[in-house]
Design a protein around this motif. Structure first.
Motif, PDB file in Angstrom:
ATOM      1  N   ARG A  76      15.884  46.729 -50.817  1.00  0.00           N
ATOM      2  CA  ARG A  76      15.937  47.703 -49.729  1.00  0.00           C
ATOM      3  C   ARG A  76      14.743  47.553 -48.799  1.00  0.00           C
ATOM      4  O   ARG A  76      13.632  47.278 -49.232  1.00  0.00           O
ATOM      5  CB  ARG A  76      15.921  49.130 -50.281  1.00  0.00           C
ATOM      6  N   MET A  77      15.016  47.779 -47.513  1.00  0.00           N
ATOM      7  CA  MET A  77      13.941  47.746 -46.530  1.00  0.00           C
ATOM      8  C   MET A  77      13.223  49.094 -46.575  1.00  0.00           C
ATOM      9  O   MET A  77      13.833  50.139 -46.381  1.00  0.00           O
ATOM     10  CB  MET A  77      14.555  47.521 -45.140  1.00  0.00           C
ATOM     11  N   ILE A  78      11.912  49.054 -46.896  1.00  0.00           N
ATOM     12  CA  ILE A  78      11.225  50.336 -46.997  1.00  0.00           C
ATOM     13  C   ILE A  78      10.285  50.566 -45.819  1.00  0.00           C
ATOM     14  O   ILE A  78       9.773  51.666 -45.624  1.00  0.00           O
ATOM     15  CB  ILE A  78      10.430  50.445 -48.308  1.00  0.00           C
ATOM     16  N   PHE A  79      10.044  49.527 -45.031  1.00  0.00           N
ATOM     17  CA  PHE A  79       9.209  49.710 -43.846  1.00  0.00           C
ATOM     18  C   PHE A  79       9.592  48.634 -42.849  1.00  0.00           C
ATOM     19  O   PHE A  79       9.788  47.479 -43.209  1.00  0.00           O
ATOM     20  CB  PHE A  79       7.732  49.578 -44.211  1.00  0.00           C
ATOM     21  N   GLN A  80       9.726  49.021 -41.596  1.00  0.00           N
ATOM     22  CA  GLN A  80       9.970  48.021 -40.567  1.00  0.00           C
ATOM     23  C   GLN A  80       9.425  48.528 -39.245  1.00  0.00           C
ATOM     24  O   GLN A  80       9.949  49.466 -38.668  1.00  0.00           O
ATOM     25  CB  GLN A  80      11.464  47.723 -40.438  1.00  0.00           C
ATOM     26  N   ASP A  81       8.340  47.900 -38.826  1.00  0.00           N
ATOM     27  CA  ASP A  81       7.727  48.312 -37.555  1.00  0.00           C
ATOM     28  C   ASP A  81       6.678  47.282 -37.177  1.00  0.00           C
ATOM     29  O   ASP A  81       6.529  46.274 -37.855  1.00  0.00           O
ATOM     30  CB  ASP A  81       7.098  49.702 -37.709  1.00  0.00           C
ATOM     31  N   SER A  82       5.934  47.579 -36.114  1.00  0.00           N
ATOM     32  CA  SER A  82       4.917  46.620 -35.698  1.00  0.00           C
ATOM     33  C   SER A  82       3.767  46.637 -36.700  1.00  0.00           C
ATOM     34  O   SER A  82       3.574  47.600 -37.438  1.00  0.00           O
ATOM     35  CB  SER A  82       4.401  46.982 -34.307  1.00  0.00           C
ATOM     36  N   ILE A  83       3.020  45.553 -36.703  1.00  0.00           N
ATOM     37  CA  ILE A  83       1.907  45.437 -37.639  1.00  0.00           C
ATOM     38  C   ILE A  83       0.866  46.531 -37.347  1.00  0.00           C
ATOM     39  O   ILE A  83       0.215  47.040 -38.246  1.00  0.00           O
ATOM     40  CB  ILE A  83       1.284  44.014 -37.583  1.00  0.00           C
ATOM     41  N   ASP A  84       0.752  46.925 -36.075  1.00  0.00           N
ATOM     42  CA  ASP A  84      -0.228  47.958 -35.711  1.00  0.00           C
ATOM     43  C   ASP A  84       0.124  49.300 -36.337  1.00  0.00           C
ATOM     44  O   ASP A  84      -0.754  50.032 -36.791  1.00  0.00           O
ATOM     45  CB  ASP A  84      -0.324  48.094 -34.183  1.00  0.00           C
ATOM     46  N   THR A  85       1.421  49.597 -36.361  1.00  0.00           N
ATOM     47  CA  THR A  85       1.851  50.849 -36.987  1.00  0.00           C
ATOM     48  C   THR A  85       1.496  50.844 -38.467  1.00  0.00           C
ATOM     49  O   THR A  85       1.083  51.851 -39.034  1.00  0.00           O
ATOM     50  CB  THR A  85       3.365  51.029 -36.824  1.00  0.00           C
ATOM     51  N   LEU A  86       1.655  49.656 -39.074  1.00  0.00           N
ATOM     52  CA  LEU A  86       1.305  49.542 -40.480  1.00  0.00           C
ATOM     53  C   LEU A  86      -0.191  49.764 -40.661  1.00  0.00           C
ATOM     54  O   LEU A  86      -0.632  50.446 -41.575  1.00  0.00           O
ATOM     55  CB  LEU A  86       1.716  48.164 -41.016  1.00  0.00           C
ATOM     56  N   ARG A  87      -0.959  49.205 -39.723  1.00  0.00           N
ATOM     57  CA  ARG A  87      -2.414  49.345 -39.826  1.00  0.00           C
ATOM     58  C   ARG A  87      -2.832  50.802 -39.680  1.00  0.00           C
ATOM     59  O   ARG A  87      -3.771  51.252 -40.320  1.00  0.00           O
ATOM     60  CB  ARG A  87      -3.115  48.500 -38.758  1.00  0.00           C
ATOM     61  N   GLU A  88      -2.127  51.538 -38.803  1.00  0.00           N
ATOM     62  CA  GLU A  88      -2.488  52.942 -38.584  1.00  0.00           C
ATOM     63  C   GLU A  88      -2.379  53.755 -39.861  1.00  0.00           C
ATOM     64  O   GLU A  88      -3.041  54.768 -40.033  1.00  0.00           O
ATOM     65  CB  GLU A  88      -1.592  53.561 -37.505  1.00  0.00           C
ATOM     66  N   ARG A  89      -1.492  53.255 -40.728  1.00  0.00           N
ATOM     67  CA  ARG A  89      -1.350  53.960 -41.992  1.00  0.00           C
ATOM     68  C   ARG A  89      -2.585  53.787 -42.863  1.00  0.00           C
ATOM     69  O   ARG A  89      -2.788  54.519 -43.826  1.00  0.00           O
ATOM     70  CB  ARG A  89      -0.143  53.423 -42.760  1.00  0.00           C
ATOM     71  N   ALA A  90      -3.335  52.767 -42.508  1.00  0.00           N
ATOM     72  CA  ALA A  90      -4.518  52.490 -43.293  1.00  0.00           C
ATOM     73  C   ALA A  90      -5.675  53.387 -42.866  1.00  0.00           C
ATOM     74  O   ALA A  90      -6.750  52.917 -42.546  1.00  0.00           O
ATOM     75  CB  ALA A  90      -4.899  51.019 -43.161  1.00  0.00           C
ATOM     76  N   GLN A  91      -5.427  54.700 -42.848  1.00  0.00           N
ATOM     77  CA  GLN A  91      -6.477  55.625 -42.436  1.00  0.00           C
ATOM     78  C   GLN A  91      -7.569  55.669 -43.478  1.00  0.00           C
ATOM     79  O   GLN A  91      -7.315  55.654 -44.669  1.00  0.00           O
ATOM     80  CB  GLN A  91      -5.893  57.018 -42.259  1.00  0.00           C
ATOM     81  N   SER A  92      -8.780  55.775 -42.975  1.00  0.00           N
ATOM     82  CA  SER A  92      -9.877  55.762 -43.923  1.00  0.00           C
ATOM     83  C   SER A  92     -10.124  57.163 -44.488  1.00  0.00           C
ATOM     84  O   SER A  92      -9.757  58.168 -43.908  1.00  0.00           O
ATOM     85  CB  SER A  92     -11.126  55.238 -43.235  1.00  0.00           C
ATOM     86  N   LYS A  93     -10.741  57.176 -45.630  1.00  0.00           N
ATOM     87  CA  LYS A  93     -11.115  58.427 -46.288  1.00  0.00           C
ATOM     88  C   LYS A  93     -12.611  58.400 -46.528  1.00  0.00           C
ATOM     89  O   LYS A  93     -13.243  57.342 -46.427  1.00  0.00           O
ATOM     90  CB  LYS A  93     -10.383  58.540 -47.623  1.00  0.00           C
ATOM     91  N   ILE A  94     -13.142  59.555 -46.859  1.00  0.00           N
ATOM     92  CA  ILE A  94     -14.565  59.590 -47.187  1.00  0.00           C
ATOM     93  C   ILE A  94     -14.717  59.916 -48.662  1.00  0.00           C
ATOM     94  O   ILE A  94     -14.122  60.870 -49.173  1.00  0.00           O
ATOM     95  CB  ILE A  94     -15.305  60.617 -46.319  1.00  0.00           C
TER      96      ILE A  94
END
Lengths: 245, 304
Positions: free
Chosen positions: B210-228
């Motif tokens: 199953r396809m679980i994600f399909q979008d631009s690489i930038d959108t994927l990167r945005e998910r990589a939000q940082s935490k403290i």
């Protein structure tokens, strides 16, 4: 279709396949010479036909069916090695074309083998100075008949070779079924239906042999050959067209 | 009509009753380098085999260049170049002869052979039998073969599989240069996110068919939000203290983290911890890598 043929030609041109085509006629020639020298005095009929039957016994009983299997395996070999089917079939080519061209190549190689056999026979006859006119009709009929009798076997072996992604396995099957040829040939009942023995039945001069299946009329034999050829070719072809690669 | 160069609708392949590819809607735009990502056995190769007409879909449709793949297979394949899993080659022939065997089928001019050889930089070794090539060279020959027919769409299945780091770098640079120089759209599959990340403009992630994600690489990167992340004595008590103070904080039994917040908020949180006699050792930013997201999306199955 022509393109396909030329592409296939390129792959086979530089392979060891050509050596194989020479081996059987050479061995058959050796047998021919030895038997002629041995029995020189007992010959009643034409030495040409005697040499033909001696040579054909070895060539058609053993080598011709074996070579058919080898050629079938060889034309598929480069595709089996390293995912070649995927590459070939993801090109804009139709699967039917691929299959038929492969089959045509097997038959072409067999034709070359038969021509070499013919050349070997003529070479022996002329160099040993066989008396009498060359019985062209019998010789040509034998060579051509042997070739036609290879059609069902070639179709069968191509089907096995494409279905089985291995080089050795189809060959092993072929050897196993070729070896009992001598026994099968004795059975008038089964031999005409046994694809591996058909080249032998077709190639032996009928006057020289009169046992077992050699009494089966050529009409019956070639009807069986034609029928089984169509059956094997159609099933192999259908399978290949639908096969997931 | 839209401008998708490749589009699948509900693509499904069942093998032995089990759906290996399940209701896949893959979409590629012209000029994309589409990274098709997933763990081993997720259904990538099966999908690609269907895209190339090597296997038949159980259900669903494939449209390439707006044409139905099943009905116009030959017309579509003429404009598609592919390299599936391992490069296929005729070992007893040299590179030129290998390309010639394919060229005769495609009917393109002979000059294409020299062109593609120079694209993959094999001109120097072109006259050697291919069986003596290194894996990287064979892989490059495979790409050259794929490029021979001047395809508009290039499908590369795991092109860096089994290569050493230098070989991987080489192939990657080659692939990145292709849309620019050859004007092709590329579909490239891999189980390595780090590979795709450096090439792809668009990403599709597949797991268990199953396809679980399909979008631009930038959108994927945005998910990589940082935490403290806060290193503190007795983190569990500190976490309760923060929650009691009305702040957002997470405690996963290993580390105490807070979501990205304005400087003042962070300062206030630390101050409150200090006030309650916690020893604060570290306050550090922790960027979730794409690998983390990948693992998260694929349920921890992804191989790294």
């Amino acid at each position: 279709m022509v393109r396909m043929f030329r592409s296939e030609w390129l792959k086979l041109r530089k392979s060891v396949i050509w050596l194989l085509a020479v081996v059987s006629p050479l061995l058959a020639a050796l047998v021919g010479i030895l038997s002629i020298l041995d029995d020189a005095e007992i010959i009643g009929g034409s030495p040409w036909l005697y040499a033909l039957s001696m040579m054909a016994a070895l060539h058609a009983m053993l080598f011709l069916p074996l070579l058919t299997g080898v050629y079938a395996a060889l034309v598929c070999r480069y595709e089996h090695a390293g995912g070649g089917w995927k590459q070939l079939l993801s090109l804009p080519v139709s699967r039917s074309q691929v299959y038929l061209v492969k089959f045509a190549f097997i038959m072409l190689l067999l034709a070359i083998t038969q021509l070499l056999f013919l050349a070997a026979l003529l070479g022996i006859g002329l160099s040993l100075g066989f008396p009498g006119p060359i019985p062209w009709k019998e010789i040509i009929v034998a060579c051509l008949g042997g070739w036609i009798a290879c059609l069902p076997l070639a179709a069968l072996q191509l089907a096995v070779s494409t279905a089985w992604s291995s080089f050795a396995a189809p060959l092993a099957v072929n050897v196993i079924f070729t070896l009992p040829n001598m026994l099968v040939a004795n059975s008038a009942e089964y031999a005409p239906y046994y694809p591996w023995v058909q080249p032998m039945l077709a190639m032996m001069p009928r006057d020289e042999m009169s046992f077992g299946a050699f009494n089966v009329s050529p009409v019956t034999l070639f009807a069986v050959i034609g029928g089984s050829f169509l059956l094997f070719l159609a099933s192999g072809w259908t399978y290949f067209s639908k096969k997931a690669v | 009509m839209n401008n998708w160069i490749l589009q699948t609708e509900g693509l499904t392949k069942k093998l032995g009753g089990k759906a290996v590819v399940n209701d896949l809607n893959l979409k590629m735009e012209k000029g994309d380098i589409y990274g098709f990502l997933g763990p081993n056995g997720a259904g990538k190769t099966t999908t690609i085999r269907m895209l190339l007409g090597l296997a038949k879909p159980t259900q669903g449709r494939i449209r390439i260049f707006g044409k139905d793949m099943q009905k116009e297979r030959m017309a579509v394949l003429r404009k598609v170049g592919s390299l599936v899993e391992y490069p296929s080659y005729y070992g007893h022939l040299n590179a030129i002869e290998n390309l010639e065997a394919v060229r005769r089928l495609l009917g393109v001019p002979k000059s294409r052979i020299d062109e593609v050889l120079s694209v993959v930089r094999l001109t120097k070794d072109a006259k050697r039998p291919v069986k003596g090539y290194s894996l990287g060279m064979k892989q490059r020959l495979g790409i050259a073969t794929a490029l021979l027919g001047q395809p508009e769409l290039l499908v590369l299945d795991e092109p860096t599989n089994g290569l050493d780091p230098a070989g991987i770098l080489e192939i990657r640079e080659l692939i990145k240069s292709l849309p620019r120089e050859q004007g092709v759209t590329i579909l490239i599959s891999s189980h390595l996110l780090s590979e795709i990340e450096q090439m792809a403009t668009r990403v599709g992630i597949i797991t268990k068919g199953r396809m679980i994600f399909q979008d631009s690489i930038d959108t994927l990167r945005e998910r990589a939000q940082s935490k403290i992340r806060i290193g503190v004595s007795d983190p569990e008590a500190a976490w309760k203290q923060l929650l009691a103070g009305g702040y957002q904080a997470d405690w996963d039994r290993r580390k105490l983290t807070i979501d990205r917040a304005p400087n003042e908020t962070v300062a206030a949180m630390i101050a409150s911890l200090v006030k309650h006699n916690f020893s604060v050792y570290r306050v550090e930013e922790e960027g979730a890598s794409l690998e983390d997201i990948f693992l998260d999306l694929t349920g921890g199955e992804g191989s790294l």
